[in-house]
Each structure stands twice: as C-alpha cells, then as structure tokens.
Design a protein around this motif. Structure first.
Motif, PDB file in Angstrom:
ATOM      1  N   UNK A  14     134.075  67.069 113.493  1.00  0.00           N
ATOM      2  CA  UNK A  14     134.022  68.508 113.946  1.00  0.00           C
ATOM      3  C   UNK A  14     134.884  69.504 112.943  1.00  0.00           C
ATOM      4  N   UNK A  15     136.030  69.006 112.493  1.00  0.00           N
ATOM      5  CA  UNK A  15     136.892  69.630 111.827  1.00  0.00           C
ATOM      6  C   UNK A  15     136.488  69.957 110.577  1.00  0.00           C
ATOM      7  N   UNK A  16     135.660  68.925 109.943  1.00  0.00           N
ATOM      8  CA  UNK A  16     134.974  69.203 108.681  1.00  0.00           C
ATOM      9  C   UNK A  16     134.150  70.268 108.818  1.00  0.00           C
ATOM     10  N   UNK A  17     133.021  70.310 109.708  1.00  0.00           N
ATOM     11  CA  UNK A  17     132.185  71.596 110.184  1.00  0.00           C
ATOM     12  C   UNK A  17     133.001  72.747 110.104  1.00  0.00           C
ATOM     13  N   UNK A  18     133.865  72.954 110.877  1.00  0.00           N
ATOM     14  CA  UNK A  18     134.736  74.266 111.012  1.00  0.00           C
ATOM     15  C   UNK A  18     135.501  74.598 109.841  1.00  0.00           C
ATOM     16  N   UNK A  19     135.948  73.552 108.951  1.00  0.00           N
ATOM     17  CA  UNK A  19     136.357  73.923 107.818  1.00  0.00           C
ATOM     18  C   UNK A  19     135.445  74.563 106.887  1.00  0.00           C
ATOM     19  N   UNK A  20     134.087  74.147 106.761  1.00  0.00           N
ATOM     20  CA  UNK A  20     133.247  74.772 105.722  1.00  0.00           C
ATOM     21  C   UNK A  20     133.028  75.970 106.432  1.00  0.00           C
ATOM     22  N   UNK A  52     127.661  67.464 106.099  1.00  0.00           N
ATOM     23  CA  UNK A  52     126.648  67.831 107.292  1.00  0.00           C
ATOM     24  C   UNK A  52     126.741  69.296 107.126  1.00  0.00           C
ATOM     25  N   UNK A  53     127.637  69.760 107.451  1.00  0.00           N
ATOM     26  CA  UNK A  53     127.677  71.459 107.611  1.00  0.00           C
ATOM     27  C   UNK A  53     127.317  72.226 106.048  1.00  0.00           C
ATOM     28  N   UNK A  54     127.600  71.540 105.105  1.00  0.00           N
ATOM     29  CA  UNK A  54     127.049  72.282 103.646  1.00  0.00           C
ATOM     30  C   UNK A  54     125.434  72.102 103.653  1.00  0.00           C
ATOM     31  N   UNK A  55     125.103  71.044 104.156  1.00  0.00           N
ATOM     32  CA  UNK A  55     123.519  70.763 104.093  1.00  0.00           C
ATOM     33  C   UNK A  55     122.929  71.971 105.267  1.00  0.00           C
ATOM     34  N   UNK A  56     123.555  72.003 106.228  1.00  0.00           N
ATOM     35  CA  UNK A  56     123.103  72.924 107.065  1.00  0.00           C
ATOM     36  C   UNK A  56     122.979  74.493 106.701  1.00  0.00           C
ATOM     37  N   UNK A  67     139.802  57.118 102.044  1.00  0.00           N
ATOM     38  CA  UNK A  67     139.789  55.704 102.973  1.00  0.00           C
ATOM     39  C   UNK A  67     138.788  54.610 102.638  1.00  0.00           C
ATOM     40  N   UNK A  68     137.730  55.310 102.073  1.00  0.00           N
ATOM     41  CA  UNK A  68     136.330  54.608 101.738  1.00  0.00           C
ATOM     42  C   UNK A  68     136.207  53.698 102.914  1.00  0.00           C
ATOM     43  N   UNK A  69     135.799  54.121 103.955  1.00  0.00           N
ATOM     44  CA  UNK A  69     135.374  53.574 105.203  1.00  0.00           C
ATOM     45  C   UNK A  69     133.904  53.248 104.970  1.00  0.00           C
ATOM     46  N   UNK A  70     133.355  52.175 104.514  1.00  0.00           N
ATOM     47  CA  UNK A  70     132.257  51.756 103.998  1.00  0.00           C
ATOM     48  C   UNK A  70     131.142  52.280 104.783  1.00  0.00           C
ATOM     49  N   UNK A  71     131.241  51.948 105.999  1.00  0.00           N
ATOM     50  CA  UNK A  71     130.082  52.283 107.077  1.00  0.00           C
ATOM     51  C   UNK A  71     129.911  53.823 107.221  1.00  0.00           C
ATOM     52  N   UNK A  72     130.843  54.719 106.992  1.00  0.00           N
ATOM     53  CA  UNK A  72     130.772  56.129 107.010  1.00  0.00           C
ATOM     54  C   UNK A  72     130.428  56.471 105.471  1.00  0.00           C
ATOM     55  N   UNK A  73     131.002  55.959 104.541  1.00  0.00           N
ATOM     56  CA  UNK A  73     130.686  56.671 103.371  1.00  0.00           C
ATOM     57  C   UNK A  73     129.058  56.193 102.767  1.00  0.00           C
ATOM     58  N   UNK A  74     128.772  54.937 103.379  1.00  0.00           N
ATOM     59  CA  UNK A  74     127.243  55.034 102.868  1.00  0.00           C
ATOM     60  C   UNK A  74     126.485  55.421 103.764  1.00  0.00           C
ATOM     61  N   UNK A  75     126.576  56.019 104.831  1.00  0.00           N
ATOM     62  CA  UNK A  75     125.899  56.764 105.883  1.00  0.00           C
ATOM     63  C   UNK A  75     125.703  58.287 105.381  1.00  0.00           C
ATOM     64  N   UNK A  76     126.475  58.697 104.689  1.00  0.00           N
ATOM     65  CA  UNK A  76     126.466  60.202 104.671  1.00  0.00           C
ATOM     66  C   UNK A  76     125.434  60.474 103.701  1.00  0.00           C
TER      67      UNK A  76
END
Lengths: 346, 346
Positions: free
Chosen positions: A231-237, A264-268, A283-292
């Motif tokens: 959510x903060x990522x969205x807001x920051x964009x 996501x926010x940029x795409x929107x 962090x390279x949290x794989x499950x997130x990094x590969x889902x974006x």
DNA sequence: CGCGATTGGGAAAAGGTTTTCTCAGAGGAA
DNA sequence: TTCCTCTGAGAAAACCTTTTCCCAATCGCG
C-alpha cells in the motif's frame, strides 16, 4: 558366498560392552579399535570393527559428551518463527554444521522474556557447545541476556551485545549495488521509497543512496519513508508522480513488497516498467520478486551464506580458536531480473 | 540484612558433588534433597537447596539422560526450510514441548537422501526420545526411512508410512467451509480455481467443492486446474469470464496467491470484489491475504495447532501410552476478511 | 533397661564411553 | 639361561546424576 550381514535396526541400541563381548575383547580394546587408537594386531582391530558393524553399533553420544565435555550440539535462538529472514539464516547454519556432526536446537523465543530464559536454561542444561542468536530485525535485541553464559555466543542478523561477535548484512553496500546499477543503466532521476524511520537499515540504505548519487553528480531526491507494505508503494508513486517537476526514471525500494506496490501503481498510471521507470527491490523474496510483472530485480542479503559463516565461526570458537569481537558485514548481491531495464546499448 | 546471593554465572558448570561438599552432605543426599525425594530433616533439605541456589547449580542433563534413558529431546525432520507450511507446524511443536523441558533438533533434509540419513543417524546417536517428520507437501514422503527406528515417530503435514500416526489438515473440510460460506452469503454460481492435478489436496478440495454444491442444488462448474501462482489466477479469470453464459458470482481459490491474481484480474475488468464477485483463498498466508484489495478471506489450516497436537502425541507415545495408528485430520477454520462479501441482509 | 521400629543419611552401582595405567608374555641379546 | 625391552590387551578411573540398599543412631514401649 558370504551371507550379507544386514545390520538389524536395533530396537534397543547396542552398547560397546556388547560389541566387546561378542568380539571376545574388553571394552577398552573395543573402544580403541573403533577409534583407531591404541595398539593391537590388525586382525583384532578388524574383527572388532566387523563385529560392531554386524551388530549395528553406534556409540551413545550422551556418554561421549559427558566424558568429553562437548555435546556436538548448538542452540539457535530466534524470535522470528514465521519470518523469511531468519529462515535462510537457520538453513545456512544447519548446513554448515551438519557435516561436522553438530546438531541444532531450534528455540523460538518470540518476544517473551520468560520463554527466552526457559530456552536458554534448557540449552545450557543440555550442555550446548555454543549459541547462535538470530532475529527478525538487525537493530533489536532478543529478549534474553546472553552475556557470561560460559559458552561462546554468535549473533547473526540481530542486534549484538557490545563486545560480541556478530554477522550482519551490509545494507549500505546492498543499496549501493542497486543505485549504482541504475546509474550504469543510464537512469538519471533515481528515487528511494523505503520503510519506517524506526528501522536502522532504513537510514543506512538511505545514506548509501544519497552517497552514490552525490558521487555520480546526480540529483538526490529525499527518500520517502513509510511502511514496509504494498500500500505504501502505491501511495509513494502518487507522491512521486503527482508533484510537478521532473519525474523519476527509477525507483529503488526498501523491500520487495513496496516494490510490488510501486510496480502495480506505475502500471495503473500507464507507465511502463522498465522502459519508463526502472524498479529495484530489496530482500529478494523470491515468491514476490517472481510474481511482479515484470519480475523484480532485487538486492539479496545472502542470508544463507551469513548463517553458514556464523556457524563456522561458532565452531572455531568452540574449538578454542580466538576470534576478534566486532560486527562483520557480509556483502549483498544484486539479482537482476527484468524490472530494472537493460543497458542503453543493450 | 542478608546480602543478596547473586547466582554467579558459572564459567564451569557447578556439579552436584560440589553442592554436596559445600552443604556438608553426600551426593546421594544432595540429589534427593533437590529432587524432593528421600528422608531427611527439613533443615538439611533447605540447606542443600540454598547451597545449590547460591552456587547456581543446574543438573547436567547429559548425565540425567544417560541414566534415565530419556533425553528430553526430539528431532524434527523437514524438507521445507523456506516454506511457510512447515514453519507454523514447527512453531506449534516447539510450543507444545518447551514447557515440558523438551528441546527440538531442527533437521533440514532438503530432498537429499544422504542428508536425511545423516540427520537421522545424528538424532539417533544423540538419543532423541522421538521424531516428528514434517514437510512441504502432504502427499510426498521425506527422503528417509523412518520405520523400525526404535523410537516413536509422528508425521505432521507430510505423507506418512503405512501404519504410522499422522496429523494432516482436513482439506476437504476446509473447502466445505469456504463453499458453504459462499452459499450462506447467497452466492449461486461458485467457481473453483486451484493448483495442479499432481497434488492430492487439489482433488480432495475439488471433490468437497462439488459435494457442497450438489447438496445445495447449485450448479457445479468444473474446477479449473493450473499452477499455484498469481499468473494462473489472472488466466483463470479470463477463462471464467470470457466464455458465454452466466458468469460466476464467487470464486473459491486453491491458495492465496491464486486468489490474489483473481482479485487483481477482476479489478482490471472493472468487476467489484466482493459486490460483483466474492473471492476466498486457501492457506491464510497473512502477508498476502492482507495485501490484497480488499483483504482476502481465506481458509486457515491451523498448522500451529496441528504441530502442537503432533508434539503432545509424540510425548505421550514416549511416555509409553499407546496410540492408534492412522491419519488424523484436523479441522481448518475460515478467516473472514472482506473479499467474500457480507450476508444479503447485512 | 532391652528390644524392635523408625529416622536421617551414606555407600555404591548403574548408565556408556574414553583414556591412562598396568601387566603378562614374547622376543631379542648376552 | 637370564635379563631387558617391546607388544598387545585389560583394569579402572573418570564424566555426573539417580536410586537402591544399607547402617547407625534414636525413639517408643513394655
């Protein structure tokens, strides 16, 4: 044709005494034979070895430990049961130790002092050779006092006591990696969106971000501090792209969830990642990094390696070798996927 | 005013012999005094207790274990170091055992048979009282043979050997929970988007989905099988909403990542969640469930409780109490957030 | 005062292994 | 043959605690 002596799985473990009796020698001789010590004829040694093998003898580790004052056991204290940070650390520790015959007591102390004391006492009673403390935050103590325990202690990815030995990730270095990568790719207006000011890593990374941009003569935009969430990522964009003036062409994010929100926010907004704006996470949290979409370039803290290092160092401490106290920062590495773009000529 | 006897942290642990000497009694008496056994004057007992306290005596667990043939130690075998399934299980196990003074050896065997044998041998050598096996999939074996080990074994969230005791989540029950909830909310056309056919849980949940709908007289749409990813959630929405005929007003997803993809895809189509379409996930992976917009209602497998149950059962087995072999399914629970909608009148 | 019962506490074995010391016998030299 | 030196192997202590058995002293009672 010799019948294959299948070592029957012992319902009740076979003792050295039984092996000795079966081989017709004393326990002393049996012990020495199996440990390659003492003097005896080659035949005797071999006969004892075979007998032990046939009976499925395995020395009782408790008895050995009692005598040797060394249990081949270490305790791992953590307050991060569910988290993704201490897990790789644990895995690295375990990896480093299993080959040396050392087992790991996993102790989750949550943030509960009573639980912490309980676990530490249990570990000490069980005569662990050493203790590793790990946690979910690099700038917070575990709720336990680990000074003067009588066994070596190593801190890994958690706040150490003064004078202790600690391994942490080099957050500033990781941030440099990301920002310098953007610079190399020709990005000129690089923003930084990160977590709350209460985290030490936020400041370390932000400072590195400023340093790199200053070194390169690029404009420094004040880092945006918020929460660690999408959510903060969205807001920051919104903040970055709604204000007047030049827009960023790259965003370095404090973690992968923020990065996900940013992407996501940029795409929107109809902005292309990475063509219009590059994004790098942390962090390279794989499950997130590969889902974006596209998959996220991210800074990896090499936590498994950190754990491995901590484990090996503890072992050398247990072995009596001296080690300098202090905090050792281990380098991060950049895992490049598609969200940061390719070199201009690429 | 008595000076506070601070129990000095022993560099070298204090032994019972030292306590006995300091208190002027024999080790036998000291032992009995501290364990509340034997007969002696109250003063003697108290004096010994005080001496032990003052010296910071803690019995050597290794010596106790050797004598009692019980180490107050269990081994936890897993092949899911990074995963989020076995972690809550581990946490539950540890929780259940720490209060009984039992410590847990964490052993990550990956999917490596050699590593598995190594760990099992180490555990057996260290005379663990029992072993719990857990994993990342309920329908796959760990790469180790745990039969005839001479110690009790419990399986938790992994494929058990025949004749063993196992705890697993009731996936069918969990699916019923979700689908029945949709029915109660008045949804009539409920779809199911789930993972690959190679997973046993996919079939169990899909069957429960069909059963509930049949019971309620609602139309059964053939479950869509794919991968466990967000991307598949997106794709599935396309399949569900691009075909002609009535559109679903609810989607029950096989995990939270799929649900996340479904929700995002629905929003991109201009469909409102939950007003137009309700969504329920599975796993209740908090960090995902709370990041979806709106927050995701999801089925929680109660893995910590499962672990706790496994731990307690192992302990009773160690204590010699008999237990029926077989697979025990533990109920799931529905964690209601906002993606499923409110009751029609609500 | 004499006898049996009780009381308070100690000696010793057990648990399984390692390690130091000791010792019997064999071999060699004179 | 006698003395000395190895060689191969065993006895025993040690690690630390628990537990069973045992003993000396005290107590109660007749």
């Amino acid at each position: 044709m010799s019948s294959d002596a299948s070592p029957a799985p012992a319902k009740t473990p076979v003792t050295l005494r039984e092996v000795a009796a079966a081989a017709g020698v004393s326990v002393a001789t049996a012990s020495k034979a199996l440990n390659g010590l003492g003097r005896m004829t080659a035949e005797t040694r071999e006969r004892i070895r075979e007998t032990a093998q046939r009976l499925g003898f395995r020395p009782n580790s408790l008895a050995q430990s009692l005598l040797r004052r060394r249990s081949f056991t270490v305790g791992l204290l953590t307050n991060d049961t569910y988290g993704r940070f201490s897990l790789p650390v644990m895995s690295g520790i375990s990896d480093a130790l299993v080959d040396k015959g050392v087992s790991v007591f996993l102790c989750n102390v949550e943030d509960d002092q009573r639980l912490g004391q309980l676990h530490v006492d249990a570990m000490l009673d069980k005569r662990v050779d050493g203790i590793i403390a790990t946690g979910k935050r690099i700038d917070r103590h575990l709720p336990v006092d680990l000074s003067n325990l009588g066994v070596p202690v190593i801190y890994a990815f958690t706040q150490p006591d003064p004078g202790a030995i600690a391994f942490v990730s080099d957050d500033a270095g990781g941030a440099r990696l990301a920002v310098e990568h953007f610079c190399r790719l020709g990005r000129r207006r690089i923003a930084h969106v990160t977590g709350p000011a209460s985290f030490a890593v936020v400041h370390a990374r932000a400072q590195a971000y400023r340093d790199v941009l200053t070194e390169k003569g690029l404009p420094v935009m004040e880092p945006l501090l918020g929460s660690w969430s999408e959510a903060w990522g969205h807001e920051a964009v919104k903040k970055l792209f709604d204000r007047k003036g030049e827009k960023p062409d790259a965003v370095f994010c404090g973690n992968d969830q923020i990065a996900r929100g940013v992407i996501d926010a940029l795409r929107e907004r109809g902005l292309d990642v990475p063509d219009d704006v590059g994004v790098i996470g942390f962090d390279n949290w794989q499950i997130v990094a590969e889902a974006t979409r596209p998959p996220l370039t991210s800074v990896d803290m090499n936590l498994a390696a950190l754990g491995r290092e901590a484990g090996l160092t503890l072992l050398s401490l247990v072995g009596g070798e001296p080690a300098e106290p202090g905090i050792r920062k281990l380098p991060c590495r950049l895992v490049v996927r598609q969200s940061c773009g390719r070199p201009p000529g690429g």
